[in-house]
Design an enzyme around this catalytic site. Structure first.
Site, PDB file in Angstrom:
ATOM      1  N   SER A  32       0.636  -1.556  -0.223  1.00 29.83           N
ATOM      2  CA  SER A  32       0.304  -0.194  -0.330  1.00 29.83           C
ATOM      3  C   SER A  32       0.619   1.348  -0.187  1.00 29.83           C
ATOM      4  CB  SER A  32      -1.101   0.112   0.923  1.00 29.83           C
ATOM      5  OG  SER A  32      -1.730   1.266   0.950  1.00 29.83           O
ATOM      6  N   ASP A  46      -5.152  -3.739  -2.726  1.00 34.05           N
ATOM      7  CA  ASP A  46      -4.466  -3.366  -1.557  1.00 34.05           C
ATOM      8  C   ASP A  46      -3.962  -4.543  -0.965  1.00 34.05           C
ATOM      9  OD1 ASP A  46      -3.670  -2.695   0.774  1.00 34.05           O
ATOM     10  OD2 ASP A  46      -3.994  -0.152   0.623  1.00 34.05           O
TER      11      ASP A  46
END
Length: 288
Positions: free
Chosen positions: A46, A158
């Site tokens: 991320s 993610d």
């Protein structure tokens, strides 16, 4: 960056996810450099992929700090009409293309991996080849808030879904010593969310906490910046978080130096005679 000369272990740095809290990663990189700690490979999840990718692409901690203190959420996404999410993250890809000096994994100054989640298989995917902007965009695509990112016909979101600290990915890429940066799992009360964005991000953080012991088991050193009071959407505290990252590294420098200290000759002979993966020759590593 200090090149590995096969007289010491390969050092991997794993930068965890945490949205705005990722600004602390800048301080971590700066303090490691100040202390002459080598970084032979780097993996990010991320926001860790955004900061780590910038460093691997050739930006200095000072240059990355300039980005961290001026970036806005509108730089990374725009509202969209879609059943798959509220925001389209094409701007994340455009931002990387504009701000990074290079945009291909194969050209980075050190081997780099960006961790994402294959939404259909539920597996961790580590991008190490191809388009840096696309991989970082996929790694940062927080579900529901951002629409998923299609990569080679696969739906990616993610990397925090499968673990917000990519220590195991650093091992898979060949690290002997893993320094992991945890900007979430303090096991302290999480600030009350104020919007959908923070609800989603803090949900990922809660998920990560449940697996943090397993994740930390893959790391030799865990760096924990004291930034639990900062909301994950609060970019206004970037400078404060960078300082916290520096302070956190200073607390673990003695342990890192002990791990890097020369060992008995027999130990190093065994260490470097064993086979390890070439981090630049593995595309889309996946966990079993």
């Amino acid at each position: 960056m200090t090149q590995n000369n096969e007289k010491r272990p390969v050092v991997g740095l794993a930068l965890g996810g945490g949205m705005a809290r990722g600004c602390a990663h800048v301080g971590v990189l700066r303090e490691l450099e100040r202390n002459g700690i080598p970084i032979d490979l780097l993996v990010g999840t991320s926001v860790g992929s955004l900061i780590g990718g910038a460093y691997a692409a050739g930006l200095s901690p000072d240059q990355i700090e300039q980005l961290a203190t001026t970036i806005s959420w509108s730089d990374l996404g725009r509202p969209t009409v879609s059943l798959m999410g509220f925001y389209n993250s094409e701007r994340t890809e455009d931002y990387v293309k504009k701000k990074f000096p290079l945009i291909e994994f194969e050209k980075t100054r050190i081997p780099f991996g960006a961790v994402a989640t294959d939404l259909q298989t539920g597996k961790m995917v580590v991008f190490t080849e191809g388009s840096l902007p696309l991989a970082i965009r996929a790694s940062c695509a927080m579900p529901v808030f951002y629409t998923p990112v299609m990569v080679n016909g696969r739906m990616m979101v993610d990397g925090g879904l499968v673990g917000h600290i990519p220590a195991s990915a650093a091992r898979m890429m060949g690290a002997d010593i893993v320094i992991a940066v945890d900007i979430n799992s303090q096991h302290l009360p999480i600030p009350q969310p104020t919007n959908l964005f923070t609800i989603m991000s803090q949900s990922l953080s809660v998920m990560g906490r449940s697996a943090v012991s397993y994740i930390h088991a893959d790391a030799d050193v865990v760096v924990r910046p004291q930034i639990e009071h900062v909301r994950p959407d609060d970019l206004s505290k970037a400078a404060e978080m960078i300082v916290a990252g520096e302070e956190a590294v200073r607390r673990v420098i003695p342990k890192i130096r002990r791990l890097l200290a020369p060992k008995k000759k027999g130990f190093f002979k065994r260490l470097f005679s064993s086979s390890r993966p070439d981090p630049r020759r593995v595309s889309m590593l996946e966990e079993d």
